[in-house]
Structures are given as structure tokens and as C-alpha cells.
Design an enzyme around this catalytic site. Structure first.
Site, short mmCIF file in Angstrom:
data_model
loop_
_atom_site.label_atom_id
_atom_site.label_comp_id
_atom_site.label_asym_id
_atom_site.label_seq_id
_atom_site.Cartn_x
_atom_site.Cartn_y
_atom_site.Cartn_z
N VAL A 245 0.86 -1.19 0.00
CA VAL A 245 0.00 0.00 0.00
C VAL A 245 0.88 1.24 0.00
CG1 VAL A 245 -1.89 1.18 1.16
CG2 VAL A 245 -1.67 -1.28 1.35
N ASP A 318 4.70 -10.12 25.54
CA ASP A 318 4.92 -9.51 24.22
C ASP A 318 6.14 -8.58 24.21
OD1 ASP A 318 2.68 -10.80 23.32
OD2 ASP A 318 1.61 -9.00 22.70
N HIS A 450 -13.27 -43.63 18.98
CA HIS A 450 -13.90 -43.60 17.66
C HIS A 450 -15.38 -43.27 17.82
CE1 HIS A 450 -14.78 -44.62 13.51
NE2 HIS A 450 -15.80 -45.35 13.96
#
Ligand code: FAD
Ligand code: NAD
Length: 477
Positions: A245, A318, A450
Site C-alpha cells: 500500500v 509480548d 472412535h
């Protein structure tokens, strides 16, 4: 100078609040400094994850998927529905209620663990002192034996597309729209771009995703990424790779100018989401007085156990190296608290799972095939498609596969990669296998119920040794 603490945590997101709770559990006198003011104008704990990240995005992903399934996906089950309508304002307020309940829950846990929540903006001073400026601009200083920095991250902005109230928003803004944009552009085909792009696509937007890189999801195993690109494209996400952009102009919508392999392009949309990554919040941590070491990527420099260069000052979440994920930050918080309390701790960075909560979900742990090739490691691979799973068929959700990569000599599981419905709940099998240094044979010899989706993991493990039951196997050499 006011109170002394054993531990002060700066930041009350999933890294910080978990560090505070674990510290308090271990008998340490603990405070947590948090400045967040929520949508309702009230101080809130929980950070990005609870307020504008993991939880609200998953709430909208869930609601929008139910809408899309009800509106378009039930005919295969023999269910005819008509008149389905999305009340987006109600979806958003429902999401807000979940956020308030969860952030209130952390406040309750703080009280139960006798953690002092110091409301305001904290700055790191020398000698493990923290100065806090409250909402009335009053300043107080606190001293701790240990400081845990957990101030998290915020969205990266790009000069070519500055944010503009309702028209051009970051990830937080895109969680609050109360109407569906007819035409939406998402800048960045990363985790946020794909998750939020999916929310608005499911609710009816025409979505174009502009991604600067030529490669789709480079951090994901490329066999899985190729399948994802195919499935997302089929859902109507128009993902343009290698699209840069150059400029934007707000008119009655937004006009974007970008370049791709065919040259200059223009795009007119109603709204734009900018999702091009996040950067750490270090502004209140760095001053000549503190001398906190910042690495070349702008993250707080830490060693393998989250110690910074300053004695008694730790950093997690972070703010530091490693994936920007809530669970990674939380586990660092636990490990640091335990280390401060003199315990042994363990955090295996090689076995941290990642999930992209699109439909299908993309989940992985460990190495990709590309990484193993680059390392020159000998490996075997086993793949099992959900198209051959009885449970996936019953669910009418057969897209995707499980892929297991195992060391060719020791058979140790080196990576598990899953694209498919509910794969976020399946990837835990891979984490456990890797955490216990398990082999593909260990998985192959385990019994799976299963019919379940997890049988695909069993079959992929069998396929590593060319003995899957429900698909033809590779020819033995
Ligand atoms: P944060 O959550 O950012 O918290 C830091 C806190 O510190 C904030 O509350 C902030 O107010 C506070 N703070 C900052 N500076 C100061 C200061 N000076 N004084 C006082 N307080 C301060 N991760 C996942 O694992 N799974 C997901 O599904 C997921 N989805 C996401 C979706 C979105 C839209 C976004 C944006 C992120 C998502 N993430 C997800 C990433 C996840 O939110 C972050 O990895 C996680 O929140 C990081 O935790 P943290 O505690 O390090 O930082
Ligand atoms: P990201 O790094 O995942 O993706 C950003 C994307 O934007 C990249 O593909 C990058 O090439 C592209 N980009 C960068 N500049 C650009 C430009 N100018 N034009 C076009 N494309 C551009 O970052 P994000 O999606 O913003 O997410 C941030 C962090 O939040 C990530 O690290 C992620 O781990 C975390 N997160 C995690 C989850 C989850 O666990 N499900 C969900 C959301 C966010």
C-alpha cells in the site's frame, strides 16, 4: 517513598496478571500496576488479550461462524432455515459482556490472592523503584525486591494508511463495528488480518486482504498454508500477495493505492483494518536512569529465564523475544514468579502451540517441514486428510489434514501441523507428545476414541511409518 513489595508487576495482561497471581500464591507480597481504561470508562485488568484481543475476537469469530452456518451451511444436514439475520450490535454487546465478566474475574482473583492493584501508569526508575501516575496525575513511588515488566504491545501503524475514526481502524477498532461494511480492505494477511477478515466476511462484507509479502503465512508449514489459501479463497477472502500500500485517502469511504506484480492499483472500500503486526510498549521503561537494554528489534533484552540486564528486573510476554501469544506470556509469568520464590521452573519454548482461529483453524507446534529442510535434518512425514475421517464426514467439515514430522533416526516428534475444524483443541496432543519427547510410534500405539477428529492424529502417526489404515500409504522403499 510508599510501600515495599517482594514483587511489583508492571502490566496486568495475561503475562502480568498470571505472574502476580503465581507470586502471591508463593507467599510473596505482590502488587500489579495497570492503567487500562475499558470501553465503559472503568479501570480494567486483563490487558490486550481480555479487553481487545484473544477473547473479544474469539467471541465474534464464534458468533459470526454460527451466523454463517445457519444462513448458508445447514442444508447439508437437511435443515432448511429462512429469514436469518445478524444483529451485529447485539453480537458486539454480547462480546462486551464476556469481556467484562472475564476482566472482573481477574479483579476477583487479585482480591482473593491479596494482590494490590495499583491503578495508573507506571514508569521504571533505578533500583527497582516504580513511579505510578494515577488518573488525577498524582505520582507515587513504590519499591520492590523484584520487578516484572509485562507492559505488552500495541498495533504498528503505517504512514501510508493513518487511522481515521470509523473508516480506518486497528484490530481493537474492528471489534466494535455495529454495522457490516459492504466492502472491506484488511492490510496484512497475518493472524489478526485473517481472523478479523473472516469475522466480517462471514457477516457479509466483500473482503480484500492486501499482504506485502509474496509468501502466504511464512511461519506456517507450507503444505498447510497452501491448503489454507485455497480454502480461504473459496470462502471469498480475496487475498492479494505482494501488494504494497502506497497511499490512502478518506472520501465517502477509503481510496487505497497499492502496487503489486502488475503495477499500480487502486481500490475503493468502505472501511479498512490495519493489521501489520504489533510493537512492544517500552516508552515507560527506558530512560538514561534505568539503562534497560533493548535489543535490535526494539524488544526488552532478556536471557533464557527472562532476566533483563538490571538485577532483580525481569521481563515477560509480548515485551520480549518469542511469539506474541497470551499463553507464552502467562507461562513466562509463572516461571519467573517461581524462580523469584527460589523454585525450579521449566518452560519449553520448542513446544509452544500456535493457532489461527479461522475456519478451518490452523494449529501447529514445533518445526515446519521447511525449517527441518533448512536445518538439514533427516525426518519422516505422515499426513492424514480429514476427508477420510468418519467424524469429520458426520460433521460435514472435511477440509484439511493432520501432518506429523518425526526424526528419521529416533522417531521423536519434531512438529505437528493441523488445518481443520476444532484443530485448536487437537494440537494439545502434539504439545504433550513433544513435551514428553514422545515418538510417532508412541502416538501410533495410543488408543483414540472412535469416531473422533483426534483419530486423524493417530492415523497421521501411523502414516509416518506408512501403515495408516484408512488411506492408501506411500510405497515402501
Ligand atoms: P498485554 O496483554 O498487551 O498487556 C499489557 C498490559 O500492560 C496492558 O493492560 C497495558 O495497559 C499495561 N501497561 C502498558 N504500559 C503500562 C504502564 N506503563 N503502566 C501500567 N500498565 C501498563 N494471543 C493468543 O495467544 N491467542 C489469541 O487468540 C490471540 N488473539 C489475539 C487477537 C487480537 C485481535 C490481538 C490484538 C491479539 C491477540 N493475541 C492472541 C495476542 C495476545 O493478546 C498477546 O500476546 C497478549 O495479550 C500479550 O500479553 P502481555 O501480558 O504481554 O501484554
Ligand atoms: P502478524 O505479524 O501475524 O501479521 C502481519 C502481516 O502484515 C504480515 O504478514 C506482514 O507481512 C504484513 N504486513 C506488514 N506490513 C505491511 C504493509 N505495509 N502492507 C501489507 N502487509 C503488511 O501480525 P498481526 O496479525 O498484526 O498480529 C500481531 C501479533 O498478535 C502476532 O504476533 C500474533 O502472534 C498475535 N496474535 C495471535 C493470535 C492468535 O494466537 N490466534 C491472534 C491475533 C494476534
Amino acid at each position: 517513598m510508599s510501600e515495599q513489595y517482594d514483587v511489583i508487576v508492571l502490566g496486568g495482561g495475561p503475562a502480568g496478571y498470571v505472574a502476580a497471581i503465581r507470586s502471591a500464591q508463593l507467599g510473596l507480597k505482590t502488587a500489579c500496576v495497570e492503567q487500562w481504561i475499558n470501553k465503559q470508562g472503568k479501570p480494567a485488568l486483563g490487558g490486550t488479550c481480555l479487553n481487545v484481543g484473544c477473547i473479544p475476537s474469539k467471541a465474534l469469530l464464534e458468533s459470526s461462524q454460527i451466523y454463517a452456518d445457519t444462513a448458508r451451511g445447514l442444508t447439508e444436514h437437511g435443515i432448511e432455515v429462512s429469514g436469518v439475520r445478524a444483529d451485529v450490535a447485539k453480537m458486539v454487546s454480547g462480546k462486551d459482556k464476556i469481556v467484562q465478566e472475564l476482566t472482573g474475574g481477574i479483579e476477583h482473583l487479585f482480591r482473593a490472592n491479596k494482590i494490590d492493584w495499583i491503578k495508573g501508569c507506571g514508569s521504571l526508575l533505578s533500583e527497582r523503584r516504580i513511579e505510578v501516575t494515577d488518573a488525577d496525575a498524582a505520582k507515587s513511588t513504590y519499591q520492590a525486591a523484584n520487578v516484572i515488566l509485562a507492559t505488552g504491545s500495541r498495533p504498528i501503524e503505517i504512514g501510508a494508511v493513518p487511522l481515521h475514526s470509523d473508516r480506518i481502524v486497528d484490530s481493537a477498532g474492528a471489534l466494535d463495528w455495529e454495522s457490516v461494511p459492504e466492502k472491506l480492505c484488511v492490510i496484512g494477511a497475518g493472524v489478526i488480518g485473517l481472523e478479523l477478515g473472516s469475522v466480517w466476511r462471514r457477516l457479509g462484507s466483500e473482503v480484500v486482504v492486501l499482504e506485502a509479502q509474496d509468501m502466504f503465512l511464512p511461519m506456517v508449514d507450507q503444505q498447510i498454508a497452501k491448503d489454507a489459501l485455497r480454502q480461504f479463497t473459496r470462502q471469498g477472502l480475496d487475498i492479494k500477495l505482494g501488494a504494497r500500500v502506497m497511499a490512502s485517502e478518506v472520501n465517502d469511504g477509503v481510496k487505497l493505492q497499492y502496487t503489486d506484480k502488475d503495477g499500480e492499483q487502486q481500490l475503493q472500500v468502505d472501511r479498512v483494518i490495519v493489521a501489520v503486526g504489533r510493537r512492544p510498549n517500552i516508552d515507560q521503561l527506558t530512560s538514561p536512569e534505568t539503562d534497560l537494554l533493548i535489543d535490535e528489534r526494539g524488544l526488552v533484552h532478556v536471557n533464557e529465564v527472562c532476566e533483563t540486564n538490571l538485577p532483580g528486573v525481569w521481563a515477560i510476554g509480548d515485551l520480549v523475544r518469542g511469539p506474541m501469544l497470551a499463553h507464552k506470556g502467562s507461562e513466562e509469568g509463572v516461571a519467573v514468579a517461581e524462580r523469584i520464590a527460589g523454585h525450579h521452573c521449566h518452560l519449553n519454548y520448542d513446544a509452544i502451540p500456535s493457532v489461527i482461529y479461522t475456519h478451518p483453524e490452523i494449529s501447529w507446534v514445533g518445526k515446519t517441514e521447511e525449517q527441518l529442510k533448512e536445518e538439514g535434518r533427516d525426518y519422516n512425514s505422515g499426513v492424514f486428510p480429514f476427508a477420510a475421517s468418519g467424524r469429520a464426514k458426520a460433521m460435514r467439515d472435511t477440509g484439511g489434514m493432520v501432518k506429523i514430522l518425526a526424526d528419521a533416526h529416533t522417531d521423536e516428534v519434531l512438529g505437528m501441523h493441523i488445518i481443520g475444524g476444532h484443530s485448536s483443541e487437537l494440537i494439545g496432543h502434539g504439545v504433550m507428545a513433544m513435551e514428553f519427547e514422545g515418538t510417532s510410534e508412541d502416538i501410533a500405539r495410543s488408543v483414540f476414541a472412535h469416531p473422533t477428529l483426534s483419530e486423524a492424529i493417530h492415523e497421521a502417526a501411523l502414516a509416518v511409518d506408512n501403515r495408516a489404515i484408512h488411506i492408501p500409504n506411500k510405497k515402501r522403499s
